[in-house]
Design a protein around this motif. Sequence first.
Motif, PDB file in Angstrom:
ATOM      1  N   TYR A 258       9.916  10.733  -6.011  1.00 60.90           N
ATOM      2  CA  TYR A 258       8.920  11.370  -6.857  1.00 60.90           C
ATOM      3  C   TYR A 258       9.525  12.618  -7.475  1.00 60.90           C
ATOM      4  CZ  TYR A 258       5.674   8.429  -4.179  1.00 60.90           C
ATOM      5  OH  TYR A 258       5.038   7.364  -3.585  1.00 60.90           O
ATOM      6  N   ILE A 262       3.762  15.426  -8.795  1.00 63.25           N
ATOM      7  CA  ILE A 262       3.491  14.436  -7.744  1.00 63.25           C
ATOM      8  C   ILE A 262       4.334  14.738  -6.515  1.00 63.25           C
ATOM      9  CG2 ILE A 262       3.672  11.996  -7.107  1.00 63.25           C
ATOM     10  CD1 ILE A 262       2.951  11.258  -9.917  1.00 63.25           C
ATOM     11  N   ARG A 266       2.114  15.661  -3.342  1.00 63.46           N
ATOM     12  CA  ARG A 266       1.863  14.299  -2.881  1.00 63.46           C
ATOM     13  C   ARG A 266       1.032  14.275  -1.594  1.00 63.46           C
ATOM     14  NH1 ARG A 266       4.659  10.105   0.158  1.00 63.46           N
ATOM     15  NH2 ARG A 266       6.301  11.564   0.745  1.00 63.46           N
TER      16      ARG A 266
END
Length: 378
Positions: A258, A262, A266
């Motif tokens: 990622y 994000i 996350r």
Amino acid sequence: MSAARPRLDNMPVRYELATSADDPELRRLLRESPFAGSISLSFEREPNYFLAAAIEGPFHETLLVRDTNTGQIVGIGDRSVRPLYVNGSPTEVGYFSGLRVNPDYQHGLALARFLSKGFEGQRERHKDGRAKFYLISVVSDNNPARRLLDSHLAHYPRLQHHTRMSTYAIHPARPKGPPRLPVERGSPDLLPALLDCLARNGQRLQFAPCWTKDTLFSELTPGLRLEDFFLVLDGNRVRGCLALWDQQSCKQSVIRGYAGSIARFRKLLNLLAPLGGWPIFPDPGTRLNHCFACFLAVDDDDPDVFAALLRALYNEAARRKYAYFMFGLAQDNPFHKTAKTYLPIPYQSDIYLAAWPDGYEAVAGVDGRPSGLEITLL
């Protein structure tokens, strides 16, 4: 200190067709060549690279470039041919796909010349006369790839833009209400009417795939079952169809990392996901459990028929607990508004027609009817 990566410049290479002996290295190349972005994904072919080849066409070959010093594969590109409707008639059309360059090699400015040599190899293969021209798909925000393909270097085919495809990733969090129209599941007695629906709608679209009773459920469609089709009927006539196709037995999407917000948030997003019915962002190395919504054919582009089919497929995908189903529509398709009500994650790709001089006339003859491209075959 790690050893410097070998460079593509002036590297002695040879071109050859891949064989089963190359399978382990081909699968490794796919694993180690993810597509970067906010979510980095590798598109893999386990347990065997060649099992998924037939999805792209009855004829399929992989051209590889090998470093003659080490024997290592430097790059690969797939060429396939399948019958598609062109101007209403079944026509053999090619597809160039699966381009990968080994990340162990430094690319730099040499990449354009390297790809030119690759197209030289593909042009030589093209002399078999199987197709006059080819489709090429490029992610719309992949500007380096677009510039390379439009660079007019030696051996590159000439490109003509065909359409922009929107691929929607839809998360079926939980079943919704039933469709407003009755929806049936595919069954043997409805197969002739299903094939008729696919054919008559394919003929009015450009580059829709041609299907027969011998090809619709065959080695060309691994994992597809007749009961995976959703149908809206008018008596014995199929007014529209849509299928749920799980290709994970031979093709997988694997999360490799990622970036950006994000990556930073996350864990927090995953904590909040159950509250909103949102998907979680799994750990890198996790296969994305997904399927496709495909084989769309709707008489007269009836929006109510399409809405019923999409609702039935959504509910089935939720029942089977898929994280996503992927659904592609060309830019001139009338069903975008309905698809967007499912709050998809979209990404765009541009489709080009690619030809060398012997195919220029065929490309020029493609008329302007709406595009019927099927993303599951690309």
